[in-house]
Design a protein around this motif. Sequence first.
Motif, short mmCIF file in Angstrom:
data_model
loop_
_atom_site.label_atom_id
_atom_site.label_comp_id
_atom_site.label_asym_id
_atom_site.label_seq_id
_atom_site.Cartn_x
_atom_site.Cartn_y
_atom_site.Cartn_z
N ARG A 1 0.47 -1.51 0.09
CA ARG A 1 -0.41 0.29 -0.09
C ARG A 1 0.93 1.75 0.06
NH1 ARG A 1 -2.50 -3.57 -0.72
NH2 ARG A 1 -4.76 -4.74 0.21
N ILE A 2 0.42 2.46 -0.71
CA ILE A 2 1.20 3.64 -0.72
C ILE A 2 0.24 4.42 -0.22
CG2 ILE A 2 2.63 5.28 -1.56
CD1 ILE A 2 2.94 2.55 -4.38
N LEU B 1 -6.42 2.74 4.55
CA LEU B 1 -6.01 2.04 3.75
C LEU B 1 -5.37 0.69 3.42
CD1 LEU B 1 -5.35 2.70 0.35
CD2 LEU B 1 -3.00 3.72 1.98
N LEU B 2 -4.28 1.16 5.00
CA LEU B 2 -4.16 -0.20 5.51
C LEU B 2 -4.44 -1.32 5.03
CD1 LEU B 2 -0.53 -1.69 6.44
CD2 LEU B 2 -1.96 -0.85 8.90
N LEU B 3 -6.17 -1.51 5.70
CA LEU B 3 -6.66 -2.24 5.67
C LEU B 3 -7.76 -2.81 4.40
CD1 LEU B 3 -8.62 -2.50 9.31
CD2 LEU B 3 -6.55 -3.52 8.21
N SER B 4 -7.56 -1.86 3.62
CA SER B 4 -8.35 -1.73 1.98
C SER B 4 -7.25 -2.81 1.08
CB SER B 4 -8.17 -0.71 1.68
OG SER B 4 -7.81 -0.33 1.01
N ASP B 5 -8.13 -2.90 0.20
CA ASP B 5 -7.71 -3.84 -1.42
C ASP B 5 -7.15 -3.08 -1.79
OD1 ASP B 5 -8.67 -6.05 0.22
OD2 ASP B 5 -10.43 -6.58 -1.16
N TYR B 6 -6.88 -1.63 -1.70
CA TYR B 6 -6.65 -0.98 -2.72
C TYR B 6 -5.09 -0.75 -3.34
CZ TYR B 6 -6.64 2.78 -5.77
OH TYR B 6 -6.17 4.23 -6.50
N TYR B 7 -4.62 -1.30 -4.22
CA TYR B 7 -2.99 -1.08 -4.14
C TYR B 7 -2.59 0.04 -5.17
CZ TYR B 7 -4.25 -3.53 -8.65
OH TYR B 7 -4.84 -3.75 -9.41
N ASP B 8 -3.18 0.50 -5.56
CA ASP B 8 -2.08 1.93 -6.08
C ASP B 8 -2.34 3.19 -5.15
OD1 ASP B 8 -1.19 3.33 -8.07
OD2 ASP B 8 -3.02 3.26 -9.74
N ALA B 9 -1.25 4.27 -5.37
CA ALA B 9 -0.83 4.98 -4.58
C ALA B 9 -1.49 6.18 -3.80
CB ALA B 9 0.12 5.99 -4.92
N SER B 10 -2.28 6.15 -3.03
CA SER B 10 -3.46 7.00 -2.67
C SER B 10 -3.46 8.55 -2.17
CB SER B 10 -4.27 6.65 -1.12
OG SER B 10 -5.81 6.87 -1.50
N ARG C 1 -9.88 9.45 -5.46
CA ARG C 1 -9.54 7.80 -4.22
C ARG C 1 -10.44 7.50 -2.87
NH1 ARG C 1 -4.44 6.43 -7.45
NH2 ARG C 1 -5.07 6.28 -9.97
N GLN C 2 -9.18 9.20 -2.37
CA GLN C 2 -9.59 8.21 -0.77
C GLN C 2 -10.86 8.82 -0.51
OE1 GLN C 2 -7.44 11.78 0.66
NE2 GLN C 2 -8.93 12.95 0.65
#
Lengths: 150, 131
Positions: free
Chosen positions: A139-140, B40-49, B95-96
């Motif tokens: 994650r970023i 974000l840490l717990l989400s499935d989203y892997y691109d920059a946020s 995104r956020q």
Amino acid sequence: MDNPHHRFDAIYRASVPAKEFEFYFHDVTKFVHVPGKLDYILHFASPASPIDYLKIPIQTLKVGSLGTHNLLGLAKEKKKARFLIASTSEIYGDPSVHPQNEEYWGNVNPIGPRGVYDEAKRFWSTSNGVSTYHGLETRIVRIFNTYGRA
Amino acid sequence: MLFRHFSAKAIKVKTLPYSETQARHIPSVLLMIIDAIYRLLLSDYYDASQHRQSDEITIKEFAEEIIKLTERIRRLAISLCPKMIPSKDSLTSQRQREILGWEPRVRERKGLKITYDYFKRGALKSGKAVH
């Protein structure tokens, strides 16, 4: 985990109950080993203020490159540890687009005064991207100017 | 660091010095960002946020907010190049909001007050505050 540049261990100990907290006095630019199971690895190590990182430019480069490399190695060793890195608005450098959205790639001068921090953080982000090659969960979080008490 | 420095300085001085630059900033309160990072840490989203406020602010505007808060500082010591006064923009990170269900709950003014009060309590305790 923190290195001798800071004394955050005392701060952490004051705010987290002792039995839930274990502090490692270690520099992430060296090989990192943490025994036992790990669920998450959060990489926030790096001076962030230009005043600070220009005093230790080599260390700033190293923590963004070698530090990230070592922690990705730790995440790989721990199999299912999810790895989060702290990115920054500085990866946009001197942006030619205002405001910058996530699709913007930036305008960084690699030999400019802030290059040590900007490029280290860009390397950091790129390493995170290629880590999917090893099946790592990454994650970023791209943080802009931040202030205030935690 | 700039915003933290500014807030802390407001406790100790009567004139707030600043130099305007071309840069525009989007200061966020740390307390909020921690919540966003956790999501974000717990989400499935892997691109920059990106995690930030939606509104950009100039250094001058930030300094003016501090003056309103302190009631003690009456003026800015300005070093300003008129050609460099930036325009103001606004952007909400989709995104956020869409992926993490997160958006800033603390606006600049409230965040500044929280921060200013925090530094003020510390300064009063150490006897460094200027009355």
